[in-house]
Design a protein around this motif. Structure first.
Motif, PDB file in Angstrom:
ATOM      1  N   THR A  87       0.597  -1.134   0.049  1.00  0.00           N
ATOM      2  CA  THR A  87       0.111   0.240  -0.132  1.00  0.00           C
ATOM      3  C   THR A  87       0.793   1.581   0.204  1.00  0.00           C
ATOM      4  OG1 THR A  87      -0.146   0.152   2.708  1.00  0.00           O
ATOM      5  CG2 THR A  87      -1.594  -1.429   1.448  1.00  0.00           C
TER       6      THR A  87
ATOM      7  N   GLU B  69       1.706   2.998   2.434  1.00  0.00           N
ATOM      8  CA  GLU B  69       1.438   3.771   3.581  1.00  0.00           C
ATOM      9  C   GLU B  69       1.909   4.351   4.885  1.00  0.00           C
ATOM     10  OE1 GLU B  69      -1.857   1.872   5.033  1.00  0.00           O
ATOM     11  OE2 GLU B  69      -3.290   2.663   3.138  1.00  0.00           O
TER      12      GLU B  69
ATOM     13  N   ASP C 265      -0.125   6.336  -1.930  1.00  0.00           N
ATOM     14  CA  ASP C 265      -1.023   4.722  -1.385  1.00  0.00           C
ATOM     15  C   ASP C 265      -2.016   4.209  -2.251  1.00  0.00           C
ATOM     16  OD1 ASP C 265       0.197   6.359   0.922  1.00  0.00           O
ATOM     17  OD2 ASP C 265      -1.957   6.532   1.492  1.00  0.00           O
TER      18      ASP C 265
ATOM     19  N   PRO D  30      -4.348   1.632  -2.066  1.00  0.00           N
ATOM     20  CA  PRO D  30      -4.972   0.493  -1.193  1.00  0.00           C
ATOM     21  C   PRO D  30      -5.816  -0.354  -1.401  1.00  0.00           C
ATOM     22  CG  PRO D  30      -6.560   2.745  -1.661  1.00  0.00           C
ATOM     23  CD  PRO D  30      -4.926   3.063  -2.266  1.00  0.00           C
TER      24      PRO D  30
ATOM     25  N   VAL E  15      -3.644  -4.843  -1.061  1.00  0.00           N
ATOM     26  CA  VAL E  15      -3.816  -5.424  -0.338  1.00  0.00           C
ATOM     27  C   VAL E  15      -4.956  -6.582  -0.420  1.00  0.00           C
ATOM     28  CG1 VAL E  15      -3.446  -6.360   2.121  1.00  0.00           C
ATOM     29  CG2 VAL E  15      -2.085  -4.915   1.605  1.00  0.00           C
TER      30      VAL E  15
ATOM     31  N   LEU F  86       3.204  -9.058   3.019  1.00  0.00           N
ATOM     32  CA  LEU F  86       2.486  -7.412   2.658  1.00  0.00           C
ATOM     33  C   LEU F  86       2.824  -6.793   3.498  1.00  0.00           C
ATOM     34  CD1 LEU F  86      -0.401  -8.891   3.605  1.00  0.00           C
ATOM     35  CD2 LEU F  86      -0.322  -9.044   1.165  1.00  0.00           C
ATOM     36  N   GLN F  87       2.630  -5.135   2.723  1.00  0.00           N
ATOM     37  CA  GLN F  87       2.983  -3.968   3.593  1.00  0.00           C
ATOM     38  C   GLN F  87       1.486  -3.446   3.476  1.00  0.00           C
ATOM     39  OE1 GLN F  87       3.415  -0.321   2.109  1.00  0.00           O
ATOM     40  NE2 GLN F  87       2.220  -0.196   4.405  1.00  0.00           N
ATOM     41  N   GLU F  88       0.901  -3.443   4.474  1.00  0.00           N
ATOM     42  CA  GLU F  88      -0.082  -2.460   5.377  1.00  0.00           C
ATOM     43  C   GLU F  88       0.059  -1.729   6.422  1.00  0.00           C
ATOM     44  OE1 GLU F  88      -3.463  -4.066   5.247  1.00  0.00           O
ATOM     45  OE2 GLU F  88      -2.096  -6.913   6.287  1.00  0.00           O
TER      46      GLU F  88
END
Length: 323
Positions: A39, A41, A52, A54, A57, A87-89
């Motif tokens: 993301t 963020e 970003d 969104p 993910v 993942l990166q959130e």
């Protein structure tokens, strides 16, 4: 005129025998699914330069679920399906976050692919999906950063930049069939040449394509196929219910029969299947027909966003699942 009539039966025969391009589906071995969603963020405070995304993910989670469920529908046991989510959130950018093995860093991707390469057999199927940024004009992928402070480095030598050469070199040693799916801007640069086609995005001209098409090289069933959201242009996200998805990924999920409410695939063969076979070509045809954005401009779409998916070329198709 007589020659035209003589050619018609030949063309009809060729069209009717397209299934000859399919290899016999192998429903054994292990299915390895690696899904990446970033993301962007969590850039350090005061350095929010990467837009970003969104929906990425959601792309990764739902694609991994849809693909693993389709593998089970096609006959694989759940114990023979291995799913890895990178993942990166959220906004955390601590070292503890970066060290988590599920964090979508380039090092973790490299280690994941090396692990698969060490165990994969000729009967295995490996599917890698990526949803994130592609660098404008050049298409390199941007993995999640590992900086606790300062601006994120996206230069050519940055430890988060993934080039086609870097990624192909780590996927190619994996035995069995490999599919790389990229939902990112300018992702067409990752489409390689095949034994029977040239990639337009690598600046090949009409002479290169013509020479390849009429060369003496034999057609080969590909063991590594690249499927991208766009050629040499932007890719986009759209709102889908209460969350976002990439335009390409949304169409791909529909092709797989994914239900966003139940988080399950529909009964029977997926919508994109042809003759109870789900192949790269059948997915490609479905996505081009059902994608929310047009694949090319027309008199009625000038000024709208256009997004054209690409796949590795050639006459031979890769079968993923048989029902």
């Amino acid at each position: 005129m007589r020659r035209v009539f003589l050619l018609l039966p030949i063309l009809i025969l060729l069209m009717a025998s397209c299934e000859l391009y399919y290899e016999e589906p192998v429903q054994t071995g292990t299915v390895h699914i690696v899904s990446i969603g970033i993301t962007y963020e969590n850039e350090p405070d005061g350095h929010d330069y990467l837009g970003d995304l969104p929906g990425t993910v959601f792309d990764a989670r739902e694609l991994s679920d849809a693909l693993s469920q389709q593998a089970m529908r096609a006959g694989w046991d759940s114990t023979d399906i291995e799913v890895t989510l990178l993942l990166q959130e959220g906004t955390d950018h601590t070292q503890k976050t970066f060290d988590d093995l599920g964090y979508a860093s380039r090092n973790h991707l490299e280690n994941t692919l090396a692990t698969i390469a060490g165990v994969a057999t000729a009967d295995d199927l490996t599917i890698i999906t990526y949803s994130g940024h592609g660098i404008e004009g050049t298409g390199e992928l941007l993995m999640a950063h590992t900086q606790t402070s300062g601006p994120v480095d996206i230069s050519e030598d940055s430890p988060i930049v993934v080039t086609p050469e870097w990624l192909h070199a780590r996927i190619s040693p994996i035995k069995g069939k490999k599919l790389l799916i990229l939902d990112s801007c300018y992702s067409g640069v990752f489409v390689p040449e095949s034994p029977s086609s040239s990639s337009w995005v690598y600046d090949n001209g009409i002479d290169d394509w013509y020479g390849k098409y009429f060369s003496d090289e034999e057609y080969q069933i590909p063991s590594f196929v690249v499927f991208t959201a766009s050629a040499d242009s932007d890719s986009y996200e759209i709102q889908f219910g209460d969350h976002n998805h990439g335009v390409f990924t949304s169409a791909l999920l529909a092709a797989l029969g994914w239900n966003h409410t139940t988080k399950k695939i529909a009964n029977g063969a997926p919508p994109a299947a042809q003759n109870e076979l789900l192949s790269i070509d059948s997915l490609y045809k479905y996505i081009k027909k059902h994608q929310a954005f047009p694949v090319r401009w027309s008199l009625f779409t000038i000024g709208e966003n256009v997004q054209h998916p690409m796949i590795t070329g050639g006459a031979m198709d890769m079968v993923l699942f048989s029902y």
